[in-house]
Design an enzyme around this catalytic site. Structure first.
Site, short mmCIF file in Angstrom:
data_model
loop_
_atom_site.label_atom_id
_atom_site.label_comp_id
_atom_site.label_asym_id
_atom_site.label_seq_id
_atom_site.Cartn_x
_atom_site.Cartn_y
_atom_site.Cartn_z
N SER A 48 0.88 -1.18 0.00
CA SER A 48 0.00 0.00 0.00
C SER A 48 0.91 1.22 0.00
O SER A 48 1.24 1.77 1.04
CB SER A 48 -0.94 -0.01 1.20
OG SER A 48 -0.26 0.23 2.41
N HIS A 162 -3.46 -5.73 2.90
CA HIS A 162 -2.61 -6.80 3.43
C HIS A 162 -3.36 -8.09 3.75
O HIS A 162 -2.80 -9.03 4.30
CB HIS A 162 -1.88 -6.33 4.70
CG HIS A 162 -0.93 -5.20 4.44
ND1 HIS A 162 -0.41 -4.42 5.44
CD2 HIS A 162 -0.41 -4.71 3.29
CE1 HIS A 162 0.40 -3.51 4.92
NE2 HIS A 162 0.41 -3.65 3.61
N GLN A 170 -6.26 -1.15 7.63
CA GLN A 170 -5.16 -2.07 7.32
C GLN A 170 -4.48 -2.68 8.55
O GLN A 170 -4.14 -3.86 8.53
CB GLN A 170 -4.13 -1.28 6.50
CG GLN A 170 -2.93 -2.07 6.01
CD GLN A 170 -2.01 -1.20 5.19
OE1 GLN A 170 -2.25 -0.97 4.01
NE2 GLN A 170 -0.94 -0.69 5.79
N GLU A 171 -4.24 -1.88 9.59
CA GLU A 171 -3.43 -2.39 10.70
C GLU A 171 -4.02 -2.03 12.06
O GLU A 171 -4.33 -0.87 12.32
CB GLU A 171 -2.00 -1.81 10.62
CG GLU A 171 -1.34 -2.14 9.30
CD GLU A 171 0.05 -1.52 9.13
OE1 GLU A 171 0.65 -1.09 10.13
OE2 GLU A 171 0.52 -1.48 7.98
N GLU A 212 1.53 -9.19 7.14
CA GLU A 212 2.47 -8.81 8.19
C GLU A 212 2.40 -9.74 9.40
O GLU A 212 2.89 -9.42 10.47
CB GLU A 212 2.25 -7.35 8.60
CG GLU A 212 2.50 -6.42 7.41
CD GLU A 212 2.53 -4.94 7.79
OE1 GLU A 212 2.19 -4.60 8.94
OE2 GLU A 212 2.89 -4.13 6.91
N ASP A 250 -3.36 1.90 11.87
CA ASP A 250 -2.99 2.43 10.56
C ASP A 250 -4.09 2.05 9.59
O ASP A 250 -4.00 1.02 8.93
CB ASP A 250 -1.63 1.88 10.09
CG ASP A 250 -1.28 2.39 8.68
OD1 ASP A 250 -2.00 3.29 8.19
OD2 ASP A 250 -0.31 1.89 8.09
N GLU A 292 -2.36 6.47 12.23
CA GLU A 292 -1.53 6.71 11.04
C GLU A 292 -2.40 6.69 9.79
O GLU A 292 -3.28 5.83 9.65
CB GLU A 292 -0.48 5.59 10.99
CG GLU A 292 0.40 5.56 9.74
CD GLU A 292 1.29 4.32 9.71
OE1 GLU A 292 1.63 3.80 10.80
OE2 GLU A 292 1.62 3.86 8.62
N ASP A 319 2.20 8.69 6.78
CA ASP A 319 3.03 7.66 6.11
C ASP A 319 2.99 7.91 4.61
O ASP A 319 3.88 8.56 4.05
CB ASP A 319 2.50 6.27 6.49
CG ASP A 319 3.12 5.15 5.68
OD1 ASP A 319 4.15 5.38 5.02
OD2 ASP A 319 2.57 4.02 5.68
N LYS A 344 10.35 5.14 6.62
CA LYS A 344 10.66 3.91 5.88
C LYS A 344 11.76 4.24 4.88
O LYS A 344 11.51 4.94 3.89
CB LYS A 344 9.43 3.46 5.09
CG LYS A 344 8.23 3.01 5.92
CD LYS A 344 6.99 2.91 5.02
CE LYS A 344 5.86 2.13 5.65
NZ LYS A 344 4.60 2.26 4.88
N HIS A 372 8.97 -1.12 9.08
CA HIS A 372 9.24 -2.13 8.06
C HIS A 372 8.32 -1.88 6.86
O HIS A 372 7.58 -0.90 6.83
CB HIS A 372 8.94 -3.53 8.65
CG HIS A 372 7.47 -3.71 8.94
ND1 HIS A 372 6.86 -4.93 9.01
CD2 HIS A 372 6.48 -2.80 9.16
CE1 HIS A 372 5.58 -4.78 9.26
NE2 HIS A 372 5.33 -3.50 9.36
N SER A 374 5.41 -4.18 4.18
CA SER A 374 4.63 -5.41 4.23
C SER A 374 5.36 -6.57 3.54
O SER A 374 5.20 -7.73 3.91
CB SER A 374 3.24 -5.20 3.63
OG SER A 374 3.33 -4.63 2.36
N LYS A 395 7.49 -0.10 14.20
CA LYS A 395 6.51 -1.13 13.87
C LYS A 395 7.15 -2.10 12.88
O LYS A 395 7.78 -1.69 11.91
CB LYS A 395 5.19 -0.54 13.34
CG LYS A 395 5.23 0.19 12.02
CD LYS A 395 3.79 0.48 11.54
CE LYS A 395 3.75 0.88 10.08
NZ LYS A 395 2.38 1.04 9.57
P1 PGA Z 1 3.20 -1.24 3.03
O1 PGA Z 1 2.31 -1.04 4.35
O2 PGA Z 1 4.55 -1.68 3.42
O3 PGA Z 1 2.41 -2.25 2.25
O4 PGA Z 1 3.21 0.12 2.37
C1 PGA Z 1 2.80 -0.53 5.56
C2 PGA Z 1 2.11 0.74 5.97
O5 PGA Z 1 1.19 1.23 5.29
O6 PGA Z 1 2.49 1.31 6.98
ZN ZN Z 2 1.04 3.07 6.85
#
Ligand code: PGA
Ligand code: ZN
Length: 426
Positions: A48, A162, A170-171, A212, A250, A292, A319, A344, A372, A374, A395
């Site tokens: 993503s 994911h 997502q998270e 993840e 997130d 996030e 992000d 990242k 990290h 995904s 994370k």
């Molecule tokens: P991604 O997801 O590594 O697939 O971008 C992680 C995130 O959105 O924080």
């Molecule tokens: Zn994110």
């Protein structure tokens, strides 16, 4: 920056294609220094992604459904290796700038950011080596930071891009902010994760996982996911609270943004202000400490509204919005989008630019969380980066699956070897 540096001289730099945690190819690089020391590094890959991320070079041929990285491998074996072995290097910034110049495009679209980030991490290891330091200690000295063992944010329920369930967010992460140590935080995360497995088996008859390593039950309602988390924390014998085991979200809202300030959550269409209210209600009900990408990168009004509604109560993290870009982070602080940035390295390309992004956030009083991707490898660079920059938060997915726990295990190793480094949020 650093008072004294030793020179790095590469005798050889090579690359090969390895599989990442999703079974797609990624770049691994190896370096041999003139003193005989060998090092290795590899690039992660997101699913993503933000629109303005550095460019991952993919072959778009028949191999691996178009996701081959032969072009990026060839760039390392050819031009990048020729550059790196052509001279000795006095510092990482110099080497990273030379790679950027060699590439000559915005976002490393010619050589591939997947090639460049792996080489940059390799080079950071080379500099730490010639200066006789652990990687985290070298990063701390380079950046003038006080080292700190970060609070792990374990992503234990997966949705969005994911997972194949109907969960739009997502998270769903648990963060043992009140743990006594990194080791205790890891134990806390793992114990809750195993109780969560039990609950998933009982309630949904499945312990299927997302990318993840978090569980991905057939839930569509974020509140149901949060209730499940609360139950798991308490059944495992912990306290769900902002100062004990806190929750972080997130949603990765790019994934459910419908355009025109509208979002799809749990089958409903919410306007921008309705989504703000929705999040505020979640923050009132659950011990959420961090949110996030609650809004999409192309919805600045949503970011501003959310920041105004909740920045004094929760950390608001950009992000996809910032893609680890110092310029975008500065802009976000000025416009009042967020009070934290996700970091990242492969979003921006080099370790030097990553350190610049952290410095930019810090100068503006913003928090940073190391992250990290995904799609991951066994490379543990982000663990050292988190400790060395002292950001206090990381994370790396669930406390399960080899590529995720490699980072957490590296953090507990650093703790064991460095009893003087404190654990916790800044
Ligand atoms: P991604 O997801 O590594 O697939 O971008 C992680 C995130 O959105 O924080
Ligand atoms: Zn994110």
């Amino acid at each position: 920056m650093s008072e004294q540096t030793s020179e790095v001289r590469f005798a050889r730099v090579t690359a090969r294609s390895i599989l990442d945690s999703r079974g797609y190819p990624t770049v691994e690089v190896r370096g041999l220094l003139s003193d005989g020391a060998a090092m290795i590094a590899s690039a992660p890959a997101g699913a993503s992604t933000g629109e303005h991320e550095a460019v991952e070079l993919r072959d778009h041929g028949r191999a691996y459904g178009g996701r081959g990285v032969r072009g990026a491998i060839a760039a390392v074996d050819g031009e990048i290796a020729a550059l790196l072995t052509s001279r000795s290097w006095g510092g990482l910034a110099e080497l990273d700038h030379a790679m950027a110049e060699l590439d000559g495009t915005p976002g490393y679209s010619r050589l591939g950011a997947n090639a460049v980030v792996a080489v940059s991490i390799l080079a950071a290891r080379a500099f730490a080596h010639v200066e006789g330091r652990d990687l985290h200690g070298w990063i701390a000295r380079e950046t003038g930071s006080v080292q700190r063992l970060p609070v792990p944010h374990f992503n234990v329920l997966n949705g969005g891009a994911h997972a194949t369930n109907a969960l739009d967010f997502q998270e769903f992460m648990i963060a043992p902010v009140g743990a006594a140590s990194e080791d205790h935080a890891v134990q806390t995360g793992a114990e809750i994760y195993h109780v969560l497995a039990e609950l998933n088996r009982e309630r949904f008859g499945t312990t299927g996982l997302g990318d993840e390593g978090g569980f991905a039950p057939q839930i569509a309602d974020p509140r149901m996911a949060l209730d499940l988390l609360m139950d798991a924390i308490e059944r495992a014998g912990y306290t769900a609270a902002r100062d004990h085991v806190a929750i972080a979200l997130d949603p990765a809202a790019n994934g459910f943004f419908l355009g025109d300030g509208r979002y799809r959550v749990n089958g409903l269409q919410l306007g921008r202000d309705e989504l703000v209210d929705y999040y505020v209600d979640l923050i009132d009900t659950y011990p959420i400490r961090s949110l996030e990408d609650g809004f999409a990168e192309h919805d600045p009004d949503g970011w501003v509204a959310m920041f105004e509604a909740a920045h004094d109560r929760v950390q608001i993290v950009g992000d996809d919005l910032y893609v680890t870009d110092p310029i975008r982070i500065r802009e976000g602080a000025t416009r009042g989008y967020s009070n934290a940035a996700l970091i990242k390295p492969n979003q921006i390309g080099t370790v030097t630019q990553t350190l610049d992004a952290i410095a930019a956030a810090r100068a503006l009083g913003m928090n940073c969380m190391l992250s990290h991707r995904s799609g991951e490898t066994g490379d543990t660079f982000i663990a050292d980066l988190a400790v060395g920059t002292g950001v206090g938060q990381i994370k790396s997915g669930a406390p399960a699956r080899g590529e995720r726990v490699a980072k957490y295990n590296r953090l507990t190793e650093i703790e064991l070897d460095n009893r003087d480094i404190p654990y916790g949020l800044k």
